[in-house]
Write a protein that holds these residues in place. Structure first.
Motif, PDB file in Angstrom:
ATOM      1  N   VAL A  12       4.391  11.925  18.689  1.00  0.00           N
ATOM      2  CA  VAL A  12       4.606  11.819  17.237  1.00  0.00           C
ATOM      3  C   VAL A  12       3.841  10.641  16.624  1.00  0.00           C
ATOM      4  CG1 VAL A  12       6.355  11.353  15.462  1.00  0.00           C
ATOM      5  CG2 VAL A  12       6.782  13.072  17.212  1.00  0.00           C
ATOM      6  N   PRO A  13       3.713   9.463  17.304  1.00  0.00           N
ATOM      7  CA  PRO A  13       2.936   8.380  16.685  1.00  0.00           C
ATOM      8  C   PRO A  13       1.497   8.755  16.361  1.00  0.00           C
ATOM      9  CG  PRO A  13       4.238   7.524  18.507  1.00  0.00           C
ATOM     10  CD  PRO A  13       4.384   9.014  18.542  1.00  0.00           C
ATOM     11  N   LEU A  14       0.968   9.809  16.982  1.00  0.00           N
ATOM     12  CA  LEU A  14      -0.410  10.212  16.735  1.00  0.00           C
ATOM     13  C   LEU A  14      -0.535  11.257  15.632  1.00  0.00           C
ATOM     14  CD1 LEU A  14      -1.654  10.473  20.448  1.00  0.00           C
ATOM     15  CD2 LEU A  14      -1.892   8.552  18.862  1.00  0.00           C
ATOM     16  N   VAL A  15       0.589  11.679  15.035  1.00  0.00           N
ATOM     17  CA  VAL A  15       0.541  12.646  13.937  1.00  0.00           C
ATOM     18  C   VAL A  15      -0.222  12.033  12.759  1.00  0.00           C
ATOM     19  CG1 VAL A  15       1.933  13.899  12.232  1.00  0.00           C
ATOM     20  CG2 VAL A  15       2.656  13.809  14.626  1.00  0.00           C
ATOM     21  N   PRO A  16      -1.231  12.720  12.218  1.00  0.00           N
ATOM     22  CA  PRO A  16      -2.126  12.117  11.209  1.00  0.00           C
ATOM     23  C   PRO A  16      -1.548  12.137   9.807  1.00  0.00           C
ATOM     24  CG  PRO A  16      -2.856  14.328  11.707  1.00  0.00           C
ATOM     25  CD  PRO A  16      -1.674  14.078  12.596  1.00  0.00           C
ATOM     26  N   GLY A  17      -0.462  11.417   9.573  1.00  0.00           N
ATOM     27  CA  GLY A  17       0.172  11.433   8.269  1.00  0.00           C
ATOM     28  C   GLY A  17      -0.716  10.867   7.168  1.00  0.00           C
ATOM     29  N   LEU A  18      -1.379   9.744   7.421  1.00  0.00           N
ATOM     30  CA  LEU A  18      -2.210   9.111   6.399  1.00  0.00           C
ATOM     31  C   LEU A  18      -3.429   9.966   6.073  1.00  0.00           C
ATOM     32  CD1 LEU A  18      -2.429   6.638   4.619  1.00  0.00           C
ATOM     33  CD2 LEU A  18      -3.708   5.487   6.422  1.00  0.00           C
ATOM     34  N   THR A  19      -3.992  10.611   7.078  1.00  0.00           N
ATOM     35  CA  THR A  19      -5.146  11.485   6.843  1.00  0.00           C
ATOM     36  C   THR A  19      -4.766  12.670   5.965  1.00  0.00           C
ATOM     37  OG1 THR A  19      -5.970  10.875   9.039  1.00  0.00           O
ATOM     38  CG2 THR A  19      -6.991  12.759   7.987  1.00  0.00           C
ATOM     39  N   VAL A  20      -3.598  13.246   6.234  1.00  0.00           N
ATOM     40  CA  VAL A  20      -3.122  14.356   5.402  1.00  0.00           C
ATOM     41  C   VAL A  20      -2.943  13.898   3.954  1.00  0.00           C
ATOM     42  CG1 VAL A  20      -1.172  15.910   4.969  1.00  0.00           C
ATOM     43  CG2 VAL A  20      -1.982  15.545   7.307  1.00  0.00           C
ATOM     44  N   PHE A  21      -2.362  12.734   3.749  1.00  0.00           N
ATOM     45  CA  PHE A  21      -2.114  12.264   2.392  1.00  0.00           C
ATOM     46  C   PHE A  21      -3.421  11.948   1.659  1.00  0.00           C
ATOM     47  CE2 PHE A  21      -1.046   8.772  -0.612  1.00  0.00           C
ATOM     48  CZ  PHE A  21      -0.360   9.566  -1.524  1.00  0.00           C
ATOM     49  N   ARG A  66       0.854  -1.185   0.000  1.00  0.00           N
ATOM     50  CA  ARG A  66       0.000   0.000   0.000  1.00  0.00           C
ATOM     51  C   ARG A  66       0.894   1.241   0.000  1.00  0.00           C
ATOM     52  NH1 ARG A  66      -3.947  -1.169   4.992  1.00  0.00           N
ATOM     53  NH2 ARG A  66      -1.957  -1.888   5.837  1.00  0.00           N
ATOM     54  N   PRO A  67       1.097   1.866  -1.156  1.00  0.00           N
ATOM     55  CA  PRO A  67       2.018   3.011  -1.220  1.00  0.00           C
ATOM     56  C   PRO A  67       1.553   4.207  -0.407  1.00  0.00           C
ATOM     57  CG  PRO A  67       0.845   2.735  -3.292  1.00  0.00           C
ATOM     58  CD  PRO A  67       0.535   1.533  -2.479  1.00  0.00           C
ATOM     59  N   SER A  68       0.244   4.298  -0.144  1.00  0.00           N
ATOM     60  CA  SER A  68      -0.245   5.430   0.643  1.00  0.00           C
ATOM     61  C   SER A  68       0.354   5.430   2.036  1.00  0.00           C
ATOM     62  CB  SER A  68      -1.774   5.385   0.728  1.00  0.00           C
ATOM     63  OG  SER A  68      -2.214   4.162   1.307  1.00  0.00           O
ATOM     64  N   ILE A  69       0.613   4.254   2.598  1.00  0.00           N
ATOM     65  CA  ILE A  69       1.238   4.183   3.924  1.00  0.00           C
ATOM     66  C   ILE A  69       2.677   4.659   3.861  1.00  0.00           C
ATOM     67  CG2 ILE A  69       1.973   2.582   5.737  1.00  0.00           C
ATOM     68  CD1 ILE A  69      -0.528   1.025   5.335  1.00  0.00           C
ATOM     69  N   MET A  70       3.354   4.411   2.733  1.00  0.00           N
ATOM     70  CA  MET A  70       4.719   4.908   2.571  1.00  0.00           C
ATOM     71  C   MET A  70       4.747   6.432   2.638  1.00  0.00           C
ATOM     72  SD  MET A  70       6.097   2.495  -0.530  1.00  0.00           S
ATOM     73  CE  MET A  70       7.519   3.556  -0.703  1.00  0.00           C
ATOM     74  N   VAL A  71       3.817   7.069   1.918  1.00  0.00           N
ATOM     75  CA  VAL A  71       3.772   8.527   1.934  1.00  0.00           C
ATOM     76  C   VAL A  71       3.351   9.033   3.313  1.00  0.00           C
ATOM     77  CG1 VAL A  71       2.840  10.568   0.812  1.00  0.00           C
ATOM     78  CG2 VAL A  71       3.204   8.499  -0.508  1.00  0.00           C
ATOM     79  N   ALA A  72       2.402   8.329   3.942  1.00  0.00           N
ATOM     80  CA  ALA A  72       1.967   8.720   5.286  1.00  0.00           C
ATOM     81  C   ALA A  72       3.133   8.679   6.261  1.00  0.00           C
ATOM     82  CB  ALA A  72       0.848   7.800   5.764  1.00  0.00           C
ATOM     83  N   ALA A  73       3.956   7.635   6.163  1.00  0.00           N
ATOM     84  CA  ALA A  73       5.143   7.544   7.021  1.00  0.00           C
ATOM     85  C   ALA A  73       6.101   8.688   6.737  1.00  0.00           C
ATOM     86  CB  ALA A  73       5.837   6.199   6.816  1.00  0.00           C
ATOM     87  N   GLY A  74       6.226   9.052   5.451  1.00  0.00           N
ATOM     88  CA  GLY A  74       7.088  10.176   5.098  1.00  0.00           C
ATOM     89  C   GLY A  74       6.569  11.491   5.650  1.00  0.00           C
ATOM     90  N   ILE A  75       5.246  11.674   5.643  1.00  0.00           N
ATOM     91  CA  ILE A  75       4.667  12.901   6.197  1.00  0.00           C
ATOM     92  C   ILE A  75       4.957  13.002   7.690  1.00  0.00           C
ATOM     93  CG2 ILE A  75       2.481  14.065   6.706  1.00  0.00           C
ATOM     94  CD1 ILE A  75       1.444  13.021   4.031  1.00  0.00           C
ATOM     95  N   VAL A  76       4.792  11.896   8.404  1.00  0.00           N
ATOM     96  CA  VAL A  76       5.112  11.894   9.833  1.00  0.00           C
ATOM     97  C   VAL A  76       6.582  12.238  10.040  1.00  0.00           C
ATOM     98  CG1 VAL A  76       5.192  10.497  11.934  1.00  0.00           C
ATOM     99  CG2 VAL A  76       3.285  10.247  10.353  1.00  0.00           C
ATOM    100  N   LEU A  77       7.447  11.704   9.167  1.00  0.00           N
ATOM    101  CA  LEU A  77       8.872  12.014   9.250  1.00  0.00           C
ATOM    102  C   LEU A  77       9.117  13.503   9.046  1.00  0.00           C
ATOM    103  CD1 LEU A  77      11.917  11.354   9.202  1.00  0.00           C
ATOM    104  CD2 LEU A  77      11.659  10.839   6.762  1.00  0.00           C
ATOM    105  N   MET A  78       8.484  14.093   8.037  1.00  0.00           N
ATOM    106  CA  MET A  78       8.700  15.512   7.745  1.00  0.00           C
ATOM    107  C   MET A  78       8.176  16.419   8.862  1.00  0.00           C
ATOM    108  SD  MET A  78      10.171  15.512   4.767  1.00  0.00           S
ATOM    109  CE  MET A  78      10.864  13.899   4.963  1.00  0.00           C
ATOM    110  N   LEU A  79       7.088  15.994   9.506  1.00  0.00           N
ATOM    111  CA  LEU A  79       6.457  16.838  10.527  1.00  0.00           C
ATOM    112  C   LEU A  79       6.937  16.537  11.935  1.00  0.00           C
ATOM    113  CD1 LEU A  79       2.738  16.846   9.277  1.00  0.00           C
ATOM    114  CD2 LEU A  79       4.571  18.451   8.730  1.00  0.00           C
ATOM    115  N   SER A  80       7.744  15.493  12.107  1.00  0.00           N
ATOM    116  CA  SER A  80       8.131  15.072  13.459  1.00  0.00           C
ATOM    117  C   SER A  80       9.044  16.079  14.155  1.00  0.00           C
ATOM    118  CB  SER A  80       8.837  13.713  13.401  1.00  0.00           C
ATOM    119  OG  SER A  80      10.007  13.789  12.601  1.00  0.00           O
ATOM    120  N   GLY A  81       9.776  16.881  13.385  1.00  0.00           N
ATOM    121  CA  GLY A  81      10.696  17.828  14.012  1.00  0.00           C
ATOM    122  C   GLY A  81      10.079  19.181  14.300  1.00  0.00           C
TER     123      GLY A  81
END
Length: 466
Positions: free
Chosen positions: A394-403, A233-248
């Motif tokens: 950070v685990p609660l950051v809504p990366g998948l929802t944003v994507f 599921r590539p959407s989870i890959m992007v969601a993980a990337g969004i969490v990475l970008m927003l984690s800092g």
């Protein structure tokens, strides 16, 4: 009642109701300190506060540290002004003396929680009576401390965060490996731009673009039926990337500064947060637009993807918290506490969801639990609770929802109905973000009085023993 007693009674009543200005002393007692000593005290206080602010402390913590150092060495009534880019300290002995004012520009820096921990420990030692000369030399040694980890360790820690996000959603081993590779590529791209002194806004665009392109390629290979990409599921890959970008991003510190009344500092943090988030959005939209021009696409998930099983949630939250603590330069004690608090946050969130609570409110509840316990634990580590709370939520950051919202915008036909449907996930993501900031800030304020009470009890017991 005699007239004298009546007069005394009326005088007592008048004193209880109002004060007599003529009886208030208009003089102040000032310590006899030379101008050189005053400058040294203010210099130490200012540099200590600026160093704390540069590595992640809130404006309130910085103001408290500066005034505390000044009070310990005999300067009362010190005025402190903290903005997003500078700190000003001023001390005025009286009307006949010129004020001593120092200004220091605070350069933007990455969080360094190991150095922040050392600075907080120095502040505690100063409060316990450390000599001024010793305090100045100790601070100079702390200021020269390098970052705890090598740059390559930070890059791999950032990539490790996406592994935690993938596990959080019960991803397959192939998806976990692909998410790690995509995040590693994005982290190296951002590190390279940072070495070239490119503004972080463009670094966010580049990182999000790399991950989106990587996910689009994986989606195309999966659509062609090429294993092992056909079960990813590539959407989870992007969601993980969004969490990475927003984690800092300093969401908790921005909310705390706003609530504490540091409007200018909070405004600067919030504007920086918005710009970094916009960079992520632009990177994803550019990647999706480029893919469409080349004839590739990515399927929009029909429904929101829920978190995986409870063991997967716990394991993913721990990995994410550990990764965030690592690239924030935290030592082992902070890493362990962050991992424990992340489990508490994810369990609090999951419990609220099971009770039918909306996702934004559930996220706020999980963040509140983590920050409330974090401020109690952080006292013993000599580190602001923001250091452990940030990694925990950070685990609660809504990366998948944003994507989902961004992908819907990219695929929409431009009609009002389609735009509203696409914007709905983004509104949900915004509510979750606000809930995380509000819950974390509320936990800090609920835990502060209890921490002060516990500290008072500990001091009382120590005096009884001695």
């Amino acid at each position: 009642m005699s007239s004298e007693r009546q007069w005394r009674f009326l005088t007592s009543v008048r004193k209880a109701i109002s004060s007599d200005p003529s009886r208030v002393a208009l003089t102040e007692v000032h310590p006899v300190l030379s101008a050189t000593i005053v400058s040294k005290i203010l210099d130490l206080a200012l540099h200590l506060g600026a160093s704390m602010f540069a590595v992640g402390a809130s404006a309130h913590d910085v103001t408290f540290a500066i005034t505390r150092v000044a009070q310990v060495y005999g300067l009362k009534g010190v005025q402190v002004d903290v903005t997003f880019t500078s700190i000003t300290v001023s001390y005025h002995r009286g009307e006949d003396d010129a004020p001593t004012t120092l200004l220091r520009v605070v350069h933007a820096s990455s969080p360094d929680h190991a150095k922040l921990q050392r600075l907080q420990a120095l502040l505690a030692d100063i409060s316990d009576g450390m000599d001024l000369g010793e305090a100045r030399s100790t601070f100079r040694a702390i200021r020269r401390m390098p970052f705890l980890y090598r740059p390559v360790v930070v890059i791999f820690a950032r990539a490790l965060l996406t592994v935690g996000v993938a596990i959080l959603f019960d991803a397959t081993p192939a998806l976990i490996a692909l998410a790690f590779i995509a995040a590693l590529s994005a982290a190296f791209a951002q590190a390279g731009l940072a070495r070239l002194q490119v503004p972080s806004f463009f670094g966010q665009i580049a990182g999000a673009f790399v991950i989106t392109v990587f996910a689009t390629i994986v989606s195309a290979l999966g659509s062609a039926g090429i294993p092992p990409f056909d079960d990813v599921r590539p959407s989870i890959m992007v969601a993980a990337g969004i969490v990475l970008m927003l984690s800092g991003l300093s969401v908790v510190a921005a909310a705390q500064d706003a609530i504490d009344g540091f409007a200018l500092t909070a405004g600067g943090r919030i504007l920086d947060l918005i710009m970094q988030t916009v960079g992520v959005v632009l990177g994803i939209l550019i990647g999706l637009g480029l893919a469409q021009l080349l004839g590739f696409g990515m399927a929009l998930p029909d429904d929101a993807v829920p978190f995986g099983s409870l063991p997967a949630q716990i394991a993913g939250a721990i990995i994410i918290a550990v990764a965030v603590a690592l690239f924030n330069g935290a030592g082992l004690p902070i890493i362990v506490v962050s991992a424990v608090l992340s489990v508490i946050a994810i369990l609090g969130y999951g419990s609220a969801i099971l009770l039918g609570v909306q996702e934004g409110a559930a996220s706020a509840f999980g963040a509140l639990l983590a920050s409330f316990l974090g401020i109690l634990i952080a006292r013993g580590l000599h580190v602001p609770s923001v250091a452990v709370t940030t990694a925990a939520i950070v685990p609660l950051v809504p990366g998948l929802t944003v994507f989902r919202g961004l992908l819907g915008l990219a695929d929409s036909d431009g009609t009002p109905e389609a735009m509203l449907i696409s914007i709905a996930p983004l509104v949900l993501a915004a509510s979750i973000g606000v809930g995380l900031a509000a819950g974390a800030s509320l936990g800090l304020y609920l835990g502060t009085p209890l921490r002060a009470t516990l500290a008072g009890v500990a001091k009382s017991r120590a005096r009884v023993r001695h």
